[in-house]
Design an enzyme around this catalytic site. Structure first.
Site, PDB file in Angstrom:
ATOM      1  CG  HIS A 162      -2.395 -89.141 -74.547  1.00 23.73           C
ATOM      2  ND1 HIS A 162      -0.993 -89.454 -74.200  1.00 23.73           N
ATOM      3  CD2 HIS A 162      -2.935 -90.303 -73.919  1.00 23.73           C
ATOM      4  CE1 HIS A 162      -0.975 -90.494 -73.565  1.00 23.73           C
ATOM      5  NE2 HIS A 162      -2.207 -90.733 -73.272  1.00 23.73           N
ATOM      6  CE  LYS A 166      -3.140 -87.589 -70.850  1.00 25.20           C
ATOM      7  NZ  LYS A 166      -4.168 -88.117 -69.756  1.00 25.20           N
TER       8      LYS A 166
END
Length: 274
Positions: A162, A166
């Site tokens: 990600h 995040k």
């Protein structure tokens, strides 16, 4: 409420309205023929407060971003929430009081917080999933089948990537994939998950499910479940190139919520995969 209300349209409020996902959700709601944006929430102190929620799209919706939960939810039938656990729980309490259904894409809940959500669902309708993508939820169905068939002789690893912003790891989607695989194998993920390896770890325990987390750049979300056997590897992968896929899944969930008075649902219910 905005001036473009369509008769019979489902009234949707969006939490985290000025964030990356919030803007994608607002754009999707505004573009949908059967939905109308009825509220936009953001945290107190946000510089976006008081602005028109669709200003970034180049046109006005008539809905102003507010931190007043009751004002922002007053006209809504469904709230879509991709924020943080504490914020989502605060939103749910007001939704329950006002009779507003909720679609929750927030991740990182503790077991105690999940229990609170389940209690709310006895009095209101909630769809909660770690990933609202239709494709991801189809992959979960495929993983259940694969794990049942590859139940011996295969080591299982979950690899996820990600963007740098995040805040939780592994991702909620990675954990859900692990839960699906573990359940199909008759295991408890809490007992068999391995979240990090360093140093002399010894040979791999074949009953474990490993997780590897990568963070960097602007990657929306990549997930792979690896079944590594002798002489072959099976990889089931989903890659997101746009948050729009999460938004479209969320809208499907919102439509599903419209006819439910109470209960806790997930995307398998929404998509008829249960």
């Amino acid at each position: 409420m905005g001036s473009s209300v369509r008769p019979g349209a489902l009234r949707v409020a969006v939490a985290g309205a000025s964030g990356r996902m919030g803007r994608v959700l607002i754009e999707a709601v505004v573009a949908a023929d059967d939905l109308v944006l009825s509220g936009a929430l953001d945290v107190e102190g946000s510089p976006a407060l008081g602005q028109d929620a669709s200003l970034f799209l180049g046109h006005a919706s008539g809905v102003l971003i507010t931190s007043d939960l009751r004002a922002g939810l007053a006209q809504a039938q469904v709230l879509i929430d991709f924020t943080r656990p504490t914020g989502t729980l605060a939103h749910l309490a007001v939704c329950r009081d006002l009779g507003v259904a909720a679609v929750i894409g927030t991740t990182g809940f503790t077991d105690e917080q999940k229990a609170t959500i389940a209690e709310h669902a006895r009095h209101m309708a909630i769809t909660m999933a770690p990933n609202m993508s239709v494709g991801v939820n189809v992959v979960l169905k495929l993983l259940d089948t694969a794990a049942r068939l590859l139940n011996e002789g295969y080591d299982i690893e979950v690899i996820e990537t990600h963007h740098r912003h995040k805040v939780d790891a592994p991702s909620g989607t990675a954990l859900k994939m692990g839960e699906v695989v573990a359940a199909a194998l008759g295991r408890d993920l809490k007992q068999c998950a391995v979240y990090g390896r360093e140093g002399v770890t010894g040979e791999r325990d074949p009953s474990t499910i490993g997780f590897a987390t990568i963070r960097g750049g602007d990657v929306v979300g990549d997930h792979t479940v690896l079944f590594a056997g002798t002489g072959e590897r099976i990889e089931i992968t989903h890659k997101s190139s746009s948050r729009a896929t999460y938004a479209q899944g969320s809208l499907r969930a919102a439509r599903f919520m419209a006819s439910r008075a109470h209960g806790l649902f997930d995307m398998s219910d929404v998509l008829g995969l249960s």
